[in-house]
Design a protein around this motif. Structure first.
Motif, mmCIF file in Angstrom:
data_model
loop_
_atom_site.group_PDB
_atom_site.id
_atom_site.type_symbol
_atom_site.label_atom_id
_atom_site.label_comp_id
_atom_site.label_asym_id
_atom_site.label_seq_id
_atom_site.Cartn_x
_atom_site.Cartn_y
_atom_site.Cartn_z
ATOM 1 N N THR A 154 -4.716 80.326 45.779
ATOM 2 C CA THR A 154 -4.289 81.669 46.033
ATOM 3 C C THR A 154 -4.023 82.023 47.515
ATOM 4 O O THR A 154 -3.297 82.453 48.038
ATOM 5 C CB THR A 154 -5.286 82.664 45.403
ATOM 6 N N THR A 156 -2.740 80.364 49.698
ATOM 7 C CA THR A 156 -1.365 79.804 50.220
ATOM 8 C C THR A 156 -0.315 80.302 49.420
ATOM 9 O O THR A 156 0.965 80.223 49.784
ATOM 10 C CB THR A 156 -1.624 78.389 50.421
ATOM 11 N N LEU A 158 0.808 83.136 48.632
ATOM 12 C CA LEU A 158 1.700 84.210 49.302
ATOM 13 C C LEU A 158 2.876 83.941 50.195
ATOM 14 O O LEU A 158 3.887 84.666 50.176
ATOM 15 C CB LEU A 158 0.943 85.370 49.989
ATOM 16 N N LYS A 161 6.399 83.834 48.400
ATOM 17 C CA LYS A 161 7.183 85.066 48.481
ATOM 18 C C LYS A 161 8.079 85.120 49.796
ATOM 19 O O LYS A 161 9.289 85.524 49.780
ATOM 20 C CB LYS A 161 6.143 86.308 48.548
ATOM 21 N N LYS A 162 7.420 84.839 50.977
ATOM 22 C CA LYS A 162 8.538 84.805 51.978
ATOM 23 C C LYS A 162 9.715 83.950 52.189
ATOM 24 O O LYS A 162 10.774 84.214 52.494
ATOM 25 C CB LYS A 162 7.552 84.602 53.397
ATOM 26 N N LEU A 190 7.428 88.125 40.113
ATOM 27 C CA LEU A 190 7.038 89.051 41.102
ATOM 28 C C LEU A 190 7.931 88.613 42.354
ATOM 29 O O LEU A 190 8.442 89.532 43.219
ATOM 30 C CB LEU A 190 5.652 89.146 41.107
ATOM 31 N N PHE A 191 7.721 87.360 42.785
ATOM 32 C CA PHE A 191 8.089 86.932 43.893
ATOM 33 C C PHE A 191 9.709 86.598 43.963
ATOM 34 O O PHE A 191 10.374 86.101 44.977
ATOM 35 C CB PHE A 191 7.422 85.545 44.332
#
Lengths: 220, 350
Positions: A154, A156, A158, A161-162, A190-191
């Motif tokens: 978890t 990493t 996120l 998304k970038k 979501l991403f």
């Protein structure tokens, strides 16, 4: 001397039973007999891996077995792939693949990579612990159709998304695949990703299903 | 409403004695950005300094009303202590936990764990962090943890060596796991001697979506049992991922309580374990506490579902991701304290 059908069985069963040496022998015999390499890859190695995927789905095999099957598959692929003529070597498609920065695990990534290797894609493997901007730069440099990213934790996830935002901004047509233990379908949606696999095993399952579809396409 | 301090509440719960209300606590990382900011430090530095680690832990608990502090935060202390180099990502704008990018051992044969490893690297400053917390925040129980031997092996070596070795090099895998088991026992005792109040053995790398239950029984269960037998109570066992096929075996390992993550169906888990086993979990640590699109009401329902499902304490299923949505995080804690006023299957109320 083994018949073509027997060699196909040897390639296939060698992958299923993770007998790397037997797969290599059968692949060498296949090449020596001047049989079509792509057929050996698809109907032998890839067909065997499809069975492995089914066994994984049925909880007969777990990740250790799948990793050994993958080794056996690569043993055969290394012998057969050089004999596939360029024009039929695949889809002339390219993929950028890597585990995201902060993540030094790459089992899932390597299993997905296998799927692209079998299918004859040009794979640009960035490895693991890859800084976010490297995915963007490599996609632009190679003009790859797909970017596949993996995160085991978890912590990493996120970063993905970038990267998606950065790539989509520059090139909205790139297909993005996400994978890794913490990635759920909701997170992928979501991403803004186009595909996902939630674990190394799920990556295998999904990847193998894709191989199955490629084999069907090849037959048409 | 609160009659007990968080420490009294958690310590009584771990002994299955009646409490005032359900605690929100964990055996794994509970450090969050508001606490790190309040402590006046930045993320990469909380892993390398006892004072920064202690104060970020205390402020995280105080600001969010958590019923515990948990240290350390990262999984690389032991691997660093055997000689590997960590990456701290000090230049990154993102929150990135330390990792071991390159492992010095490339084969199972090379693994040799030094004696008294707790005197090396960052491990040696953990007692200092524990003492700071005891002095500054005596009301908070201090949780420490150790990775289980299989997951720890993945920090020391490439994990696929272990996974394949389970079939091809059984004796070597057993040897690595035995060495790591001894190390984990030693570090756990070192942390308990230093004053940690409860300890968690976490073995996320062995869930039933990775290894077969048969492999778990052959390689993992005996070593988890040996570790837990050597540690003092209270001691917990955590496995994440698909755990329903493993719960009965987990329960045989000798922990005082079991903890699981969101992939475990709480009601089914409780059925398997019966009402007497201390069973805790399984907050979704991204969707419910970090996702800006999740409404506070959804988080509240999630927490109520966990309590109604038969958990004895609400616990994050993994390390909390530090970049929490504060409103949702507080709602999770408040709901636990309010809705958890009723007795749970294994723990009564005062």
């Amino acid at each position: 001397m083994a018949t073509k059908e027997e060699l196909i069985e040897q390639l296939k069963n060698g992958v299923i039973e993770y007998q790397e040496d037997e797969v290599k022998e059968a692949a060498q015999a296949w090449v020596d007999d001047k049989l079509e390499a792509l057929e050996g890859i698809m109907d032998g190695l890839a067909a065997g891996m499809e069975v492995v995927g089914e066994m994984y789905d049925r909880n007969e095999y777990f990740v250790p077995e799948v990793l050994m099957c993958a080794d056996a598959l690569y043993g055969g692929l290394a012998i057969l792939r050089p004999h596939v003529p360029k024009q039929e070597g695949g889809l002339n498609a390219q993929v950028v693949i890597g585990s995201i920065q902060g993540d030094v695990h790459d089992i899932g990534k390597n299993l997905v990579k296998m799927m692209f290797d079998v299918a004859g894609w040009d794979v640009h493997d960035l490895g693991r612990d890859v800084p976010l901007e490297n995915f963007v730069e490599e996609q632009l440099r190679t003009d790859s159709e797909v970017v596949a990213m993996s995160a085991m934790m978890t912590t990493t996830m996120l970063g993905m998304k970038k990267v998606i935002a950065m790539i989509k901004e520059k090139n909205p047509n790139v297909a993005i695949m996400l994978g890794g233990a913490p990635v759920t379908k909701d997170v992928a949606n979501l991403f803004g990703a186009d595909g996902y696999a939630e674990s190394a095993g799920n990556a295998v399952s999904e990847g193998i299903k894709m191989i199955g579809r490629l084999r069907e396409m090849q037959k048409k | 409403m609160a009659e007990l301090t968080p420490k009294e509440r958690v310590m009584r719960l771990l002994r299955k004695e009646p409490i005032d209300t359900m605690p929100f606590f964990s055996g794994m990382g509970m450090v969050v950005m508001p606490g790190i900011e309040k402590a006046g430090v930045n993320f990469p530095t909380i892993h390398t300094d006892a004072e920064r680690m202690a104060m970020s832990a205390i402020w995280s608990a105080r600001l969010m009303d958590f019923d515990c502090v948990v240290i350390p935060y990262d999984m690389t202390m032991e691997s660093e202590a055997v000689g590997n180099t960590i990456s701290l990502y000090e230049d990154s704008e993102d929150i990135l936990y330390p990792t071991i990018p390159n492992k010095m051992w490339s084969t199972l044969e090379e693994v040799t764990i030094p004696d008294n490893i707790w005197e090396k690297g960052r491990l040696k400053f953990l007692p200092e962090a524990i003492q700071i917390i005891k002095k500054e925040a005596p009301e908070l129980p201090i949780g420490c943890w150790q990775l289980g031997p299989f997951t720890q092996a993945g920090q020391m070596l490439e994990l696929d060596l272990m996974l394949k070795g389970v079939f091809k090099q059984k004796e070597l895998v057993a040897n690595v796991l035995d060495q790591l088991t001894d190390m984990i026992i030693g570090i756990g005792k070192f942390l308990q001697d230093a004053g940690c109040d409860y300890i968690t053995l976490r073995e996320p790398g062995v869930a039933a979506d990775l290894l077969s239950p048969r492999t778990f029984k052959e390689f993992i269960q005996p070593r988890l049992t040996r570790i837990l037998a050597a540690w003092e109570s209270p001691k917990l066992l955590h496995i994440c991922g698909q755990t329903e096929p493993l719960l009965a075996m987990m329960n045989e390992c000798g922990a005082d309580g079991l903890t699981v993550d969101i992939k475990c169906d709480v009601k089914k888990g409780r059925e398997i374990l019966g009402s007497d086993v201390l069973f805790m979990g399984n907050v979704d640590t991204y969707t419910m506490t970090c996702d800006p699109k999740t409404k506070k009401e959804q988080t509240i329902e999630h927490i109520k579902g966990i309590i109604d499902g038969g958990m004895d304490a609400v616990m994050p299923g993994c390390d909390l991701w530090p970049a929490i949505i504060e409103e949702n995080m507080k709602a999770a804690v408040d709901t636990t304290h309010e809705y958890g006023a009723k007795p749970s299957p294994a723990v009564g109320r005062l």
